[in-house]
Design a protein around this motif. Structure first.
Motif, PDB file in Angstrom:
ATOM      1  N   ILE A 119     -35.630  38.390  26.190  1.00 34.02           N
ATOM      2  CA  ILE A 119     -34.294  38.974  26.324  1.00 34.02           C
ATOM      3  C   ILE A 119     -34.322  40.154  27.283  1.00 34.02           C
ATOM      4  CG2 ILE A 119     -32.500  40.215  25.051  1.00 34.02           C
ATOM      5  CD1 ILE A 119     -33.206  38.517  22.622  1.00 34.02           C
ATOM      6  N   GLU A 120     -35.442  40.906  27.289  1.00 34.45           N
ATOM      7  CA  GLU A 120     -35.525  42.068  28.178  1.00 34.45           C
ATOM      8  C   GLU A 120     -35.356  41.666  29.636  1.00 34.45           C
ATOM      9  OE1 GLU A 120     -37.750  41.182  25.981  1.00 34.45           O
ATOM     10  OE2 GLU A 120     -37.759  42.741  24.423  1.00 34.45           O
ATOM     11  N   MET A 121     -35.923  40.508  30.010  1.00 35.45           N
ATOM     12  CA  MET A 121     -35.803  40.038  31.385  1.00 35.45           C
ATOM     13  C   MET A 121     -34.342  39.777  31.735  1.00 35.45           C
ATOM     14  SD  MET A 121     -35.086  37.000  33.187  1.00 35.45           S
ATOM     15  CE  MET A 121     -35.509  35.697  32.045  1.00 35.45           C
ATOM     16  N   ARG A 122     -33.625  39.119  30.826  1.00 37.51           N
ATOM     17  CA  ARG A 122     -32.234  38.764  31.110  1.00 37.51           C
ATOM     18  C   ARG A 122     -31.353  40.008  31.206  1.00 37.51           C
ATOM     19  NH1 ARG A 122     -32.001  34.547  26.393  1.00 37.51           N
ATOM     20  NH2 ARG A 122     -34.209  35.041  26.213  1.00 37.51           N
ATOM     21  N   VAL A 123     -31.531  40.928  30.274  1.00 39.14           N
ATOM     22  CA  VAL A 123     -30.722  42.155  30.300  1.00 39.14           C
ATOM     23  C   VAL A 123     -31.041  42.983  31.538  1.00 39.14           C
ATOM     24  CG1 VAL A 123     -30.244  44.320  29.105  1.00 39.14           C
ATOM     25  CG2 VAL A 123     -30.456  42.193  27.798  1.00 39.14           C
ATOM     26  N   ALA A 124     -32.328  43.110  31.879  1.00 41.93           N
ATOM     27  CA  ALA A 124     -32.721  43.910  33.048  1.00 41.93           C
ATOM     28  C   ALA A 124     -32.199  43.305  34.340  1.00 41.93           C
ATOM     29  CB  ALA A 124     -34.243  44.036  33.097  1.00 41.93           C
ATOM     30  N   SER A 125     -32.281  41.989  34.481  1.00 43.36           N
ATOM     31  CA  SER A 125     -31.792  41.352  35.706  1.00 43.36           C
ATOM     32  C   SER A 125     -30.279  41.482  35.827  1.00 43.36           C
ATOM     33  CB  SER A 125     -32.211  39.877  35.738  1.00 43.36           C
ATOM     34  OG  SER A 125     -31.716  39.174  34.611  1.00 43.36           O
TER      35      SER A 125
END
Length: 257
Positions: A119-125
Motif C-alpha cells: 500500500i505504501e507504494m501506491r500511496v507514495a506514487s
C-alpha cells in the motif's frame, strides 16, 4: 436563471442519451469484445455492489484519498515556501520543473523498485504524481497577489502568520483550488496505474485481471465503475469549491456588472 436551467438540463440529458444509444446499439451484439450493456450492468451489480465493494472499491478510494491528502498539504506548504522565500525559490524551481516533466504513470515502476508492491507504494506514487499541479498553482497564485494587498498588510503591521492566513491564502485561493482539481485527476489516473502494475487488489487490478482472463463483461463493468467514480469525485470537488469560494464568484459578478 433560465440559462442555468438549460445548461443543467443539457448536462443531464447528454449522458442519458449516450447511455440509451449504447444500450440500443449493443442490444443484439454477439461480438465477444462488445457485449450488450444489459449484460455489463448485471456484472456491474454483482461485482461492485456486492462481491468486491469492501475488498476493492474501499481499498482504492482509501489509497486515492490518502495520496491526494498528502499531495495537497505538501503542495500548498512547499508552494508557499517557494513563492515567499527567495533562497528556496532558486533552490527548488529547477527540481520542481524537472520532476513535473516526468509522466505521472512513469513514477509507478520507480516506486515498485524502491518500496515494493504494498500500500505504501501506491500511496507514495499517487502523492508524488499529484503534488506538482497543486504546488505550481500555489506558487503562481502567491506570486500574483496584488501588490496593493501586500502594501496594506505592511501598513497595518500584520504578522507573518496573519499575512499568510488573511492576505495570501484568500487571494491565491481560486488558483490553488484549480491546481487541486488537476491534482485530483492525476491522483485518480495514478491510482489506477499503480493497481494495474503492482497490485492484485483494487479496481484497476480487478479490471486488468478481467481483461487478461477474457471476462469481457467484467472488464467493461470495471471501466464503467472507474468512469462513475472519476465523474463523482470531480462533481463533489466542484460543489465544495463553489461553496468555499462563493465570495470569489460574487466579487467577479460585481466587477463585471
Amino acid at each position: 436563471m433560465k440559462r442555468k436551467a438549460l445548461n443543467w438540463s443539457l448536462g443531464v440529458a447528454t449522458p442519458v442519451l449516450l447511455v440509451a444509444a449504447w444500450w440500443v446499439a449493443s442490444a443484439n451484439s454477439v461480438n465477444t469484445f462488445f457485449p450488450p450493456l444489459s449484460a455489463i450492468m448485471v456484472r456491474f451489480r454483482q461485482l461492485w455492489l456486492f462481491d468486491h465493494f469492501g475488498s476493492d472499491i474501499l481499498l482504492s478510494l482509501r489509497n486515492l484519498l490518502l495520496g491526494y491528502a498528502v499531495a495537497t498539504v505538501a503542495g500548498v506548504v512547499i508552494g508557499f515556501v517557494t513563492a515567499l522565500v527567495p533562497v528556496a525559490r532558486w533552490a527548488l524551481d529547477p527540481v520542481i520543473h524537472f520532476l513535473r516533466g516526468i509522466p505521472p504513470v512513469a513514477l509507478v515502476p520507480i516506486f515498485i523498485s524502491l518500496i515494493g508492491f504494498g500500500i505504501e507504494m501506491r500511496v507514495a506514487s499517487i502523492a508524488l504524481a499529484a503534488l506538482f499541479p497543486t504546488l505550481i498553482a500555489t506558487v503562481d497564485g502567491i506570486r500574483s497577489v496584488d501588490t496593493t494587498l501586500k502594501d496594506v498588510s505592511s501598513v497595518y503591521r500584520l504578522s507573518r502568520g496573519e499575512r499568510l492566513a488573511q492576505v495570501y491564502l484568500p487571494a491565491a485561493g481560486p488558483q490553488i483550488a484549480s491546481g487541486m482539481q488537476v491534482s485530483l485527476q492525476v491522483a485518480f489516473i495514478v491510482m489506477i496505474a499503480s493497481e494495474m502494475l503492482g497490485s492484485s487488489e483494487g479496481i484497476g487490478a480487478m479490471t486488468l485481471l478481467a481483461q487478461q482472463s477474457f471476462m469481457i463483461p467484467d472488464m467493461w463493468a470495471g471501466i464503467l465503475l472507474l468512469g462513475v467514480i472519476g465523474f463523482g469525485a470531480n462533481l463533489v470537488f466542484e460543489l465544495l469549491k463553489n461553496r468555499i469560494l462563493a465570495w470569489h464568484a460574487g466579487s467577479r459578478r460585481l466587477a463585471n456588472s
